[in-house]
Every structure is written in structure tokens, then in C-alpha cells.
Motif scaffolding. Structure first.
Motif, short mmCIF file in Angstrom:
data_model
loop_
_atom_site.label_atom_id
_atom_site.label_comp_id
_atom_site.label_asym_id
_atom_site.label_seq_id
_atom_site.Cartn_x
_atom_site.Cartn_y
_atom_site.Cartn_z
N ILE B 89 0.83 -1.21 0.00
CA ILE B 89 0.00 0.00 0.00
C ILE B 89 0.87 1.26 0.00
CG2 ILE B 89 -1.71 1.30 1.33
CD1 ILE B 89 -2.91 -1.27 2.23
N THR B 90 1.97 1.22 0.77
CA THR B 90 2.87 2.37 0.82
C THR B 90 3.46 2.66 -0.56
OG1 THR B 90 3.43 1.72 3.08
CG2 THR B 90 4.82 3.37 2.06
N ALA B 91 3.97 1.60 -1.21
CA ALA B 91 4.61 1.79 -2.52
C ALA B 91 3.59 2.28 -3.54
CB ALA B 91 5.26 0.50 -2.97
N LEU B 92 2.38 1.70 -3.51
CA LEU B 92 1.35 2.08 -4.48
C LEU B 92 0.91 3.53 -4.28
CD1 LEU B 92 -0.91 -1.09 -4.70
CD2 LEU B 92 0.52 -0.12 -6.49
N PHE B 93 0.98 4.01 -3.06
CA PHE B 93 0.61 5.39 -2.79
C PHE B 93 1.77 6.33 -3.17
CE2 PHE B 93 -2.12 7.88 0.51
CZ PHE B 93 -2.33 8.87 -0.44
N ALA B 94 2.99 5.90 -2.85
CA ALA B 94 4.14 6.78 -3.02
C ALA B 94 4.51 6.97 -4.49
CB ALA B 94 5.33 6.23 -2.24
N TYR B 95 4.41 5.89 -5.26
CA TYR B 95 4.88 5.97 -6.64
C TYR B 95 4.13 7.01 -7.48
CZ TYR B 95 5.59 4.77 -11.51
OH TYR B 95 5.81 4.86 -12.85
N PRO B 96 2.80 6.99 -7.52
CA PRO B 96 2.12 8.03 -8.31
C PRO B 96 2.46 9.44 -7.84
CG PRO B 96 0.59 6.29 -7.76
CD PRO B 96 1.83 6.03 -6.97
N ARG B 99 5.42 10.95 -9.51
CA ARG B 99 5.39 11.19 -10.95
C ARG B 99 4.98 12.62 -11.26
NH1 ARG B 99 4.39 6.74 -14.37
NH2 ARG B 99 3.93 8.30 -15.95
N PRO B 100 5.80 13.32 -12.05
CA PRO B 100 5.40 14.68 -12.43
C PRO B 100 4.18 14.61 -13.36
CG PRO B 100 7.44 14.03 -13.54
CD PRO B 100 7.08 12.90 -12.64
N GLY B 101 3.31 15.57 -13.24
CA GLY B 101 2.17 15.62 -14.14
C GLY B 101 0.94 14.87 -13.65
N LEU B 102 1.05 14.19 -12.50
CA LEU B 102 -0.13 13.50 -11.97
C LEU B 102 -1.19 14.52 -11.58
CD1 LEU B 102 -1.09 10.56 -10.82
CD2 LEU B 102 -0.64 11.66 -8.63
N PRO B 103 -2.42 14.38 -12.13
CA PRO B 103 -3.46 15.32 -11.70
C PRO B 103 -3.85 15.04 -10.25
CG PRO B 103 -4.38 13.63 -13.12
CD PRO B 103 -2.89 13.43 -13.13
N LEU B 104 -4.37 16.05 -9.59
CA LEU B 104 -4.80 15.96 -8.19
C LEU B 104 -3.63 15.67 -7.23
CD1 LEU B 104 -8.04 13.78 -8.55
CD2 LEU B 104 -7.90 16.26 -8.42
N LYS B 105 -2.41 15.86 -7.71
CA LYS B 105 -1.25 15.52 -6.88
C LYS B 105 -1.22 16.33 -5.58
CE LYS B 105 3.70 15.34 -7.58
NZ LYS B 105 4.66 15.28 -8.69
N THR B 107 -3.72 17.75 -4.09
CA THR B 107 -4.83 17.32 -3.23
C THR B 107 -4.47 16.03 -2.49
OG1 THR B 107 -6.22 18.15 -5.01
CG2 THR B 107 -7.33 16.97 -3.24
N LEU B 108 -3.92 15.06 -3.25
CA LEU B 108 -3.56 13.79 -2.63
C LEU B 108 -2.47 13.96 -1.58
CD1 LEU B 108 -3.61 11.37 -5.69
CD2 LEU B 108 -4.98 11.15 -3.62
N SER B 109 -1.47 14.80 -1.91
CA SER B 109 -0.39 15.03 -0.95
C SER B 109 -0.92 15.66 0.32
CB SER B 109 0.68 15.95 -1.54
OG SER B 109 1.23 15.38 -2.68
#
Lengths: 310, 296
Positions: B89-96, B99-105, B107-109
Motif C-alpha cells: 500500500i505504501t509503494a502504491l501510494f508513493a509511486y504516483p 510522478r510529475p504531471g499526476l493530476p490531483l497531486k 490534493t492527494l499530498s
């Protein structure tokens, strides 16, 4: 948001669908583990009864807070939590810095590693084990301190688990024993990051080791010291539950010097079943912490911008 | 070597030898007490140099090993499942987030970061898990609450992905037509072994050492993990017998129990795996702390 921007966002979301999907387990988890309980702080304003549940229980306004702050406990637990944290911050910082500076003087990397791994060992064990280790020293009838050490001083055996006045010293020592090794590794990492040329130049100029320490090493790692200390100050209202619950073995007579906000929150809930009071004390802690973190972050930004949290 | 350092260096070593002794001595004391004869404790108290050595406490524990074995089983199962799930879960959350250009980044952070700033407190958190998710007396309660995802670990992993994985790798994957999942699993994960190992180690230790969740959510002896069994035994040395024996022979067992040494023997049984494994993983633990200090 204008319609065109919304549309671009939607297109972006579709394009990055797979990546966004990856964050889903984490997002769901944070909602369950963090955000629903945040909403649950309304419990602090309610009188919970299990039949009606969280949402159905009646509101009682600020009654829980009134009870909390009228009781002598509120002052005691706040004082204990803050005073212990201040002692921990000062004592641990001095010891950890000293350790980090000295380990930097050991040129044999293998030996330095060996020392580091010995004093990191206390950090990886659970507080239950720490409680056992402390008990082997302080146990009244047969503990090492009462049976061996106390006689050197010619005093009587001390009933450690019923006399609260000794516990500030015990807990500060136990906390240092558990955490100084860990902190010193963080400071040591900062020290080895310093450019060796400073020291070479200083040695050519004939600067003594002591002068190099105080004039080069300490100033150059001071951002790390400041950040670590401010972070510790921002959680000055929080305490390590295990340290204050397990190590004194949940002993009643010790409460005047071992009860902190976290142990109070636990005892109010599990011991007295007073969910409202427990939630009120927890909310009091969270709110004060929140503002302290904001303040600490403002200060960190002033000292070194790249180390600020946000 | 100048005279000053010829004096200084031995002093530094003396400091560290004393520090090492202070770190290790309590473990040695507990071990020695656990193999001391009960009578010699009654006479002289705990001592590093006991007059008589006896393994009675271990014999006693091994005679009635069911509860200890069961608690170990609970700890191992929860640690195993928990560590795998939490790293995933940690890796799946951290990887996106890296990534530059991820929308809602942003907000998620913020959504992640806010959990580090504010918490609802223990009571609402506990009531949520018990009433909404029925976690009382389940193995899940020792895996899920608080331990599954740490915002700090996500940030640590994110900065590893952002700083050490060149963007060209992701691009090459995209050009080859690989899906995002394939890029993540086949390209990113193999390159991230150091950070995955670090986070796995951190999580493994927090699952192994957990007694807090067990204390809150578990009140059946059959579901107690080893840390909580140790807690119970510290507060009430008779716990093991009261739980596991029928009342008829309990009194007899109690009278024979080496009460002083049995606690310490249980403590040794409880920490032995960690102490044995420690020399092998301490290097990774130290470098994990260091990378967190520098980059986190």
C-alpha cells in the motif's frame, strides 16, 4: 472552476487513471483510519451510549471539557507531558550530539559501526521488553538496584513502584537509554555530510580538534539540530504511551509523576468507560498540537526553508 | 600522532565501551536472572554473578507451551501479512505521487499530509474500528489500525522514487507500450529494492513489537500476541497458569512455579528472535535511518 479547466482535469484524470487507481487503497485506508475518527471528535461533545451509537447519542455541549478542566487531572497531565518532553529534548540532544561528535573521531569504520549497532539495539525493542529490563533493576525485593547498588550508598531499599518522586529520573534515563543511539545516528549522518575540505583547511591553519568541533561541525549541522528540536517541540503535548504505561507497570501510586495526556485518555476510556471525557482530552491534545506544529513550521521556514514541512 | 590525540582516542573508546555496556547490560541481566536458581534469588536477589544456575523456569514454560506457541503464531501471522500489505500500500501510494504531471497531486499530498498534523484522538479512533468495522477480537485488529500505512514512510518512499529513478525509464516503458501497472511492477520495483527493504524492515519491526492494538482490541487469550502475553505476565505472573490450566491442577502448578525467574525466562523467549536476527539486519536499519534523515 471554469468549465474548460474542469474538462482538462477530467481528461488528465482519464489519462492517469491507472496511477490514480494505485493510490486508492491508501486513500481508503486514510479515510478509515484517520478521517472518520477526525469526524468522530464530535464524541467529545456527546454522552456516548452504545445503544444509540456515535451518531444517535445526545449532545452535551462542552460538559466533557468542563469536567476535564475542573478536575485536578487536567493540570497534572498537561504539566507532566510538557515537563517530561522538555527534559527529554534537552537531555537527549546533549547526549546524542556528544555521541555523534565522538563517533566521528573514530577513524576505524568497522569499530564505529560496531558501537553504533550496540547502542541502537535499545531502540528496536518494544516498550514491554523495556519494562521487563527496568523491572529487573527496580524490583523491590530482588532487583539489582535494591540488592546491590543501594548498599554502596548505605541507604535503605526503595520501594520503586510505589514512590512517585523517583520516577522523573527513572523515565528520563530510560527514555535516553532507548533513544539517544537512534538520534545520534541522525546527527552523525549530518556530520559525515560536511565537506572534508573545511577540516583540511582548519588543520593547516592549526585549529585544534576542539576548535574544529565548535567552529565547523556544530555550526554546519545546526540546521539539523534546529529542525529536530522544533519537531520535538511541536509534539510536546504528546507522550510515548508505552513509556508511561508499561515501564511504571501501570502502578497507581506512581500516577502523580507518570500520568500523561495519553495515559489519561486511555484510562478514561478503558478504565472508567468515560468515552466523552477521553475524547475531550484527546481533542484538547490534538488541537494544541496542531497549532504548535503550524508555529514550529513557521520557525523552521525562517531558519532553513528547504527543511520546512510545508 | 600528536600527544593530544594519543590521550584523546582512548578516552573516546572508553566512552563508547561504557555506552555499549549500558546498552547491553540490561539484556544480560534479564538472561542471567532467567537461568538463576530460585532459592539463590531469594537469598541474594538478582545478580550478574549468580551462585547457582538452574533452568527450572524454562522447563516450567516448556511443560505448558501451548499459550506461548499460540501467541507466537499470532505474532508471526500478523507480522507476515501486515508487512506485505503495508509495503504494498505504501509503494502504491508513493509511486504516483512521485510522478510529475499526476493530476490531483497536490490534493492527494495534502490528504496524506494532513493526517500528520491532526488526529481525532484515541477514543474516536477506537470507537470507529469497534462499532463501524467490528474489529474487536479479530486478527485484523492487529494488522489494520494505525500500523498499515505511515504517512512518514510514504514521504520517504516518494522522495526515493523522485530522486533516484530517472524519468527516462518510465518514458522508455511508455514508448514500448507497457501499461502503468507493468511499468511499476517490472521497471520501478526492481530498481527500488533498497527503499522497499528499508520500509519492509521498519514495518516488520512495528508489527513484531506491537502490543498496543492487541491490548485495545483483544481480550481472548487465544488471540493474544507474544508482546501482549509478556505485558500480561509482567503485571500478573500467574496469568499463564490461570489462562491455560484447569482449576484443579492450577493451585498445584502455582505452588511449584518459580515466580521470580519465570518472568525473565518469558522475556528471553519473547525477545530471542529479534536479538538473534539483529546482527544481520542492523546495517540496513542504520542506513534506513540515515536515508530518512537526509532525504525525508
Amino acid at each position: 472552476m471554469p468549465a474548460s479547466r474542469t474538462r482538462t482535469l477530467w481528461r488528465q484524470i482519464k489519462k492517469y487513471k491507472a496511477l490514480l487507481l494505485m493510490t486508492l487503497p491508501g486513500v481508503v485506508y486514510l479515510i478509515v483510519n484517520n478521517y472518520i475518527p477526525m469526524y468522530g471528535v464530535i464524541l467529545a461533545f456527546k454522552n456516548l451510549n452504545y445503544v444509540q451509537g456515535i451518531w444517535g447519542s445526545p449532545f452535551v455541549g462542552f460538559d466533557n471539557f468542563k469536567f476535564l478542566f475542573q478536575s485536578p487531572d487536567a493540570f497534572l497531565i498537561t504539566r507532566n507531558t510538557i515537563a517530561y518532553n522538555v527534559a527529554f529534548i534537552v537531555f537527549n540532544l546533549i547526549l546524542a550530539l556528544l555521541t555523534a561528535l565522538l563517533i566521528n573521531e573514530i577513524k576505524d569504520k568497522f569499530v564505529a559501526r560496531f558501537y553504533q549497532s550496540t547502542f541502537l539495539l535499545p531502540h528496536i525493542i518494544s516498550m514491554v521488553v523495556v519494562a521487563y529490563l527496568v523491572y529487573s533493576f527496580l524490583n523491590t525485593d530482588s532487583g539489582l538496584v535494591n540488592r546491590q547498588i543501594v548498599k554502596w550508598f548505605g541507604t535503605d531499599a526503595i520501594s520503586w513502584y510505589t514512590e512517585s518522586r523517583y520516577w522523573p529520573y527513572v523515565l528520563v534515563i530510560v527514555n535516553a537509554w532507548k533513544n539517544v543511539g537512534y538520534l545520534s545516528i541522525i546527527y552523525f549522518a549530518a556530520i559525515i555530510g560536511i565537506d572534508k575540505e573545511y577540516y583540511e583547511a582548519a588543520t593547516i591553519d592549526g585549529a585544534s580538534k576542539w576548535r574544529q568541533m565548535t567552529r565547523i561541525t556544530l555550526p554546519l549541522i545546526s540546521p539539523v539540530i534546529v529542525v529536530m528540536t522544533l519537531l520535538a517541540i511541536s509534539s510536546i503535548m504528546r507522550s510515548d504511551f508505552g513509556l508511561f504505561y508499561q515501564v511504571p507497570m501501570n502502578s497507581g501510586p506512581l500516577l502523580p509523576t507518570t500520568n500523561t495526556i495519553d495515559t489519561f485518555v486511555y484510562r478514561a476510556m478503558v478504565g472508567f468507560g468515560d468515552i466523552g471525557m477521553s475524547a475531550a482530552a484527546g481533542l484538547y491534545q490534538s488541537v494544541v498540537c496542531f497549532f504548535l506544529i503550524l508555529a514550529a513550521n513557521l520557525l523552521v521556514r525562517r531558519v532553513s526553508k528547504q527543511d520546512a514541512l510545508f | 600522532m600528536p600527544i593530544a590525540s594519543r590521550i584523546r582516542i582512548p578516552f573516546i573508546h572508553l566512552f563508547f565501551v561504557l555506552f555499549a555496556i549500558a546498552s547491553l547490560l540490561p539484556f544480560v541481566l534479564v538472561f542471567i536472572v532467567s537461568i538463576t536458581d530460585e532459592q539463590s534469588i531469594a537469598r541474594h536477589g538478582y545478580s550478574l554473578f549468580p551462585s547457582k544456575i538452574k533452568f527450572a523456569a524454562y522447563n516450567f514454560l516448556f511443560n505448558d507451551f501451548a499459550q506461548i506457541a499460540r501467541s507466537y503464531g499470532v505474532t508471526i501471522v500478523c507480522t507476515f501479512i501486515g508487512t506485505i500489505l503495508s509495503v504494498l500500500i505504501t509503494a502504491l501510494f508513493a509511486y504516483p505521487l512521485s510522478r510529475p504531471g499526476l493530476p490531483l497531486k497536490r490534493t492527494l499530498s495534502f490528504f496524506l499530509f494532513f493526517t500528520m498534523l491532526f488526529s481525532g484522538g484515541m477514543a474516536p479512533w477506537y470507537i470507529t474500528y469497534v462499532t463501524m468495522f467490528g474489529m474487536k477480537n479479530t486478527l485484523m485488529s492487529m494488522i489494520v489500525p494505525n500500523l498499515l500505512l505511515s504517512a512518514f514512510n510514504v514521504l520517504l518512499m516518494r522522495s526515493f522514487f523522485a530522486n533516484t529513478i530517472p524519468e527516462s525509464i518510465v518514458e522508455s516503458g511508455t514508448i514500448d507500450g507497457a501499461s502503468e501497472w507493468k511499468i511499476f511492477l517490472k521497471l520501478i520495483v526492481p530498481l527500488s529494492a533498497p527503499i522497499v527493504a528499508t520500509i519492509a524492515l521498519f514495518n516488520l519491526l512495528s508489527y513484531w513489537n506491537d502490543w498496543y492494538n492487541c491490548m485495545l482490541f483483544i481480550d481472548k487469550a487465544g488471540l493474544m500476541n507474544i508482546q501482549y502475553l509478556m505485558t500480561k505476565m509482567l503485571l500478573n505472573v500467574q496469568f499463564l497458569i490461570e489462562k491455560s490450566s484447569s482449576s484443579s491442577n492450577a493451585t498445584e502448578l502455582l505452588s511449584k512455579m518459580p515466580t521470580e525467574t519465570i518472568r525473565m525466562a518469558l522475556a528471553i523467549i519473547g525477545i530471542a528472535p529479534l536479538l538473534v536476527a539483529y546482527p544481520f539486519f542492523q546495517r540496513y536499519y542504520i542506513s534506513g535511518i540515515t536515508s530518512g534523515a537526509v532525504k525525508g
